[in-house]
Design a protein around this motif. Structure first.
Motif, PDB file in Angstrom:
ATOM      1  N   GLU A   1       0.831  -1.203   0.000  1.00 46.68           N
ATOM      2  CA  GLU A   1       0.000   0.000   0.000  1.00 46.68           C
ATOM      3  C   GLU A   1       0.867   1.254   0.000  1.00 46.68           C
TER       4      GLU A   1
ATOM      5  N   PRO B   1       0.209   7.544  -7.440  1.00 47.04           N
ATOM      6  CA  PRO B   1      -1.247   7.584  -7.646  1.00 47.04           C
ATOM      7  C   PRO B   1      -1.615   7.679  -9.124  1.00 47.04           C
TER       8      PRO B   1
ATOM      9  N   THR C   1      -4.456   0.500  -7.363  1.00 45.02           N
ATOM     10  CA  THR C   1      -4.740   1.200  -6.114  1.00 45.02           C
ATOM     11  C   THR C   1      -4.419   0.264  -4.953  1.00 45.02           C
TER      12      THR C   1
ATOM     13  N   GLY D   1      -8.762  -1.090  -8.909  1.00 52.57           N
ATOM     14  CA  GLY D   1      -8.505   0.236  -9.435  1.00 52.57           C
ATOM     15  C   GLY D   1      -9.306   0.530 -10.692  1.00 52.57           C
TER      16      GLY D   1
ATOM     17  N   ASN E   1     -13.670   6.028  -9.232  1.00 48.76           N
ATOM     18  CA  ASN E   1     -13.159   4.692  -9.556  1.00 48.76           C
ATOM     19  C   ASN E   1     -13.486   4.301 -11.000  1.00 48.76           C
TER      20      ASN E   1
END
Length: 288
Positions: free
Chosen positions: A182, A189, A228, A234, A282
């Motif tokens: 993570e 990003p 993500t 993601g 999303n």
């Protein structure tokens, strides 16, 4: 530098839909002396939805005018419509790093297309957790680095990968069979694209083609998405499927599936490099 693109820029815009946006943007570019060569737009609703725009334009002496152009657009247009936006000059070639494990089909498709000039980027290096693909990569003149990853060294390995990949605009997971931490993902990003060997959300996890075979599927597919912190959740960029028959073996399914994977990933990477993707929550809006 490609002289045909030295004065080309792309403007990507997201905002609440209101009357006058197209006129405001096109009028601004007109008064700057720019020539619009492509304009795509999308609104989620007929009235009051979200609005998305991609504009490609030519402007003489762009490099010397870029800073003033950005400042003026922000003040005169973006603030008025509360836009989220970015301006990218085509001459600023994006740098791409690739992560891979042992399977080569997705990687080689990217390297081959790059060598032929159909991926407008600089592939800076390939990092793997195995030695297997060194010769294949170095035959393209691209640096290859091995960083082993196991359950005891993941934090250190990902820190090393992150350090080596600094300066890249995009990372591509070309069948990299490790789950990024993570912490790593949060540093990149919407800058990491993964190819998933199934038509998400079906057949997540190991050996998807065996799962597909056991279910007797009639379609197999692949999904390219941004990475993500939520595994395989993601924003989806591209998907595709192929019809299969009841008499396909697991190996036939895998062979056909790998063809789908390589093309889906290549399209997703190409669209990212060409500034055709706007992420909205999303979801993605892809002007293809």
């Amino acid at each position: 530098m490609n002289m045909s693109t030295v004065n080309t820029a792309r403007l990507l815009i997201t905002c609440e839909d209101r009357p006058g946006i197209v006129q405001a943007v096109s009028s601004f570019l007109y008064h700057q002396g720019a020539n619009i060569t492509a304009l795509d737009q999308y609104a989620t609703e007929a009235q009051g939805g979200r609005y998305f725009m991609r504009v490609e334009f030519e402007l003489d002496h762009l490099s010397g005018r870029q800073e003033a152009l950005v400042e003026t657009f922000q003040k005169n247009v973006a603030e008025r419509y509360n836009m989220t936006w970015r301006l990218n000059c085509v001459s600023d070639v994006k740098k791409v790093g690739i992560l891979v494990s042992k399977v080569d089909h997705a990687l080689l498709e990217l390297l081959w297309r790059h060598a032929r000039g159909s991926l407008a980027c600089e592939i800076t290096q390939v990092i793997s957790n195995h030695e297997d693909l060194r010769e294949s990569v170095e035959n393209f003149g691209i640096p290859f680095t091995v960083i082993p990853v196991n359950k005891d060294n993941k934090a250190e390995a990902y820190a090393q990968i992150d350090e080596l990949m600094q300066g890249n605009d995009l990372l591509v997971l070309a069948r990299y069979m490790q789950i990024l931490s993570e912490d790593f993902v949060l540093k990149w990003p919407m800058k990491v694209i993964n190819i998933h060997h199934s038509f998400l959300p079906a057949f997540v996890g190991a050996n998807p083609y065996k799962q597909a075979y056991e279910k007797g599927v009639k379609l197999i597919g692949a999904t390219a998405h941004y990475v993500t912190a939520d595994l395989d959740q993601g924003p989806i960029i591209e998907q595709d499927v192929e019809r299969v028959s009841h008499d396909y073996s697991v190996e036939q399914l895998r062979e056909l599936g790998e063809d789908v994977e390589r093309n889906v990933l290549a399209r997703a990477v190409k669209w990212h490099l060409e500034d055709r993707i706007i992420v909205d929550g999303n979801k993605t809006v892809v002007f293809d």
